[in-house]
Design a protein around this motif. Structure first.
Motif, PDB file in Angstrom:
ATOM      1  N   ASN A 244     -13.101   0.833 -48.985  1.00 27.45           N
ATOM      2  CA  ASN A 244     -14.049  -0.285 -48.972  1.00 27.45           C
ATOM      3  C   ASN A 244     -15.136  -0.089 -50.018  1.00 27.45           C
ATOM      4  OD1 ASN A 244     -12.731  -1.303 -46.730  1.00 27.45           O
ATOM      5  ND2 ASN A 244     -14.033  -0.198 -45.314  1.00 27.45           N
TER       6      ASN A 244
ATOM      7  N   TYR B 258     -20.821  -1.605 -50.300  1.00 24.84           N
ATOM      8  CA  TYR B 258     -21.631  -2.595 -49.610  1.00 24.84           C
ATOM      9  C   TYR B 258     -20.855  -3.292 -48.484  1.00 24.84           C
ATOM     10  CZ  TYR B 258     -19.043  -5.870 -52.525  1.00 24.84           C
ATOM     11  OH  TYR B 258     -18.045  -6.570 -53.135  1.00 24.84           O
ATOM     12  N   VAL B 259     -19.558  -3.035 -48.389  1.00 26.02           N
ATOM     13  CA  VAL B 259     -18.737  -3.690 -47.368  1.00 26.02           C
ATOM     14  C   VAL B 259     -18.382  -2.673 -46.287  1.00 26.02           C
ATOM     15  CG1 VAL B 259     -16.633  -4.978 -46.888  1.00 26.02           C
ATOM     16  CG2 VAL B 259     -17.771  -5.251 -49.080  1.00 26.02           C
ATOM     17  N   LYS B 260     -19.212  -2.596 -45.280  1.00 29.61           N
ATOM     18  CA  LYS B 260     -18.960  -1.710 -44.151  1.00 29.61           C
ATOM     19  C   LYS B 260     -18.432  -2.547 -43.001  1.00 29.61           C
ATOM     20  CE  LYS B 260     -21.031   1.601 -46.390  1.00 29.61           C
ATOM     21  NZ  LYS B 260     -20.295   2.369 -47.307  1.00 29.61           N
TER      22      LYS B 260
ATOM     23  N   TRP C 119     -16.410  -6.835 -34.358  1.00 32.26           N
ATOM     24  CA  TRP C 119     -15.836  -8.175 -34.442  1.00 32.26           C
ATOM     25  C   TRP C 119     -15.539  -8.616 -33.018  1.00 32.26           C
ATOM     26  CZ3 TRP C 119     -10.367  -9.381 -36.809  1.00 32.26           C
ATOM     27  CH2 TRP C 119     -10.249 -10.744 -37.056  1.00 32.26           C
TER      28      TRP C 119
ATOM     29  N   LYS D 114     -14.803  -5.909 -38.545  1.00 30.54           N
ATOM     30  CA  LYS D 114     -14.615  -6.835 -39.654  1.00 30.54           C
ATOM     31  C   LYS D 114     -15.634  -6.567 -40.744  1.00 30.54           C
ATOM     32  CE  LYS D 114     -14.142 -11.679 -40.648  1.00 30.54           C
ATOM     33  NZ  LYS D 114     -13.182 -12.640 -40.483  1.00 30.54           N
ATOM     34  N   GLY D 115     -15.167  -6.695 -41.994  1.00 29.27           N
ATOM     35  CA  GLY D 115     -16.057  -6.657 -43.145  1.00 29.27           C
ATOM     36  C   GLY D 115     -16.381  -8.097 -43.514  1.00 29.27           C
ATOM     37  N   ILE D 116     -16.416  -8.405 -44.788  1.00 30.51           N
ATOM     38  CA  ILE D 116     -16.684  -9.777 -45.203  1.00 30.51           C
ATOM     39  C   ILE D 116     -15.492 -10.671 -44.868  1.00 30.51           C
ATOM     40  CG2 ILE D 116     -17.088 -11.277 -47.189  1.00 30.51           C
ATOM     41  CD1 ILE D 116     -18.745  -8.981 -48.383  1.00 30.51           C
ATOM     42  N   ARG D 117     -14.287 -10.264 -45.281  1.00 33.87           N
ATOM     43  CA  ARG D 117     -13.077 -11.048 -44.979  1.00 33.87           C
ATOM     44  C   ARG D 117     -11.997 -10.207 -44.319  1.00 33.87           C
ATOM     45  NH1 ARG D 117     -11.567 -15.202 -49.674  1.00 33.87           N
ATOM     46  NH2 ARG D 117      -9.833 -13.784 -49.855  1.00 33.87           N
ATOM     47  N   ASP D 118     -11.948  -8.936 -44.625  1.00 36.48           N
ATOM     48  CA  ASP D 118     -10.906  -8.051 -44.109  1.00 36.48           C
ATOM     49  C   ASP D 118     -11.322  -7.469 -42.767  1.00 36.48           C
ATOM     50  OD1 ASP D 118      -9.633  -8.598 -46.484  1.00 36.48           O
ATOM     51  OD2 ASP D 118     -10.275  -6.752 -47.454  1.00 36.48           O
ATOM     52  N   SER D 119     -10.334  -6.990 -42.016  1.00 40.87           N
ATOM     53  CA  SER D 119     -10.633  -6.442 -40.698  1.00 40.87           C
ATOM     54  C   SER D 119      -9.665  -5.328 -40.343  1.00 40.87           C
ATOM     55  CB  SER D 119     -10.560  -7.538 -39.645  1.00 40.87           C
ATOM     56  OG  SER D 119      -9.237  -8.023 -39.536  1.00 40.87           O
TER      57      SER D 119
ATOM     58  N   ASN E  22     -20.487   0.310 -40.369  1.00 47.75           N
ATOM     59  CA  ASN E  22     -21.942   0.224 -40.445  1.00 47.75           C
ATOM     60  C   ASN E  22     -22.577   1.041 -39.322  1.00 47.75           C
ATOM     61  OD1 ASN E  22     -22.168  -1.447 -38.096  1.00 47.75           O
ATOM     62  ND2 ASN E  22     -21.938  -3.287 -39.334  1.00 47.75           N
TER      63      ASN E  22
END
Length: 124
Positions: free
Chosen positions: A6, A9-11, A15, A39-44, A107
């Motif tokens: 990742n 910035y995408v932790k 979800w 979940k991150g921004i779009r991926d999980s 995160n």
């Protein structure tokens, strides 16, 4: 397949399990239950009672999706690292037979120990 490295910035964060079940309904086996979902921004990444499912949403519209199944039976070892004072993220590393190392960054709000307990229950 999903890029497990990742961006910094995408932790992954928690979800909602209902949202995860809806998004993964096309690939869940009959009776398969979701235990944890992140979940991150779009991926999980979702942990079920049978496997780990990585969802990689692709393209500008997000209609193309890659679902990667990581069976618990193929995990040879795993490691968790909790968040610290200056290091604000926690990490999970899993070593899969035939795949190698998969590293996930979460995160600060994620209780990585709970993830470790789930993995211990499924792999030991």
């Amino acid at each position: 397949m999903i890029d497990f490295q990742n961006a910094s910035y995408v932790k992954l964060g928690y979800w909602d399990l209902t949202d995860a079940a809806q998004a993964l309904s096309p690939v869940l086996a009959a009776g398969e239950q979701i235990h944890l979902a992140f979940k991150g921004i779009r991926d999980s990444v979702t942990f079920t009672d049978k496997r780990v499912i990585a969802l990689n949403v692709q393209g500008m519209t997000g209609k193309k999706k890659d679902y990667t199944t990581l069976p618990y039976s193929k995990i040879q070892a795993f490691s968790i690292e909790t968040a610290g004072t200056l290091d604000l993220d926690s990490e999970l590393e899993m070593w899969f037979s035939g795949l190698g190392k998969v590293k996930l960054e979460f995160n600060r709000q994620v209780d990585i120990r709970g993830v470790g307990q789930l993995l211990a229950d499924k792999t030991l």
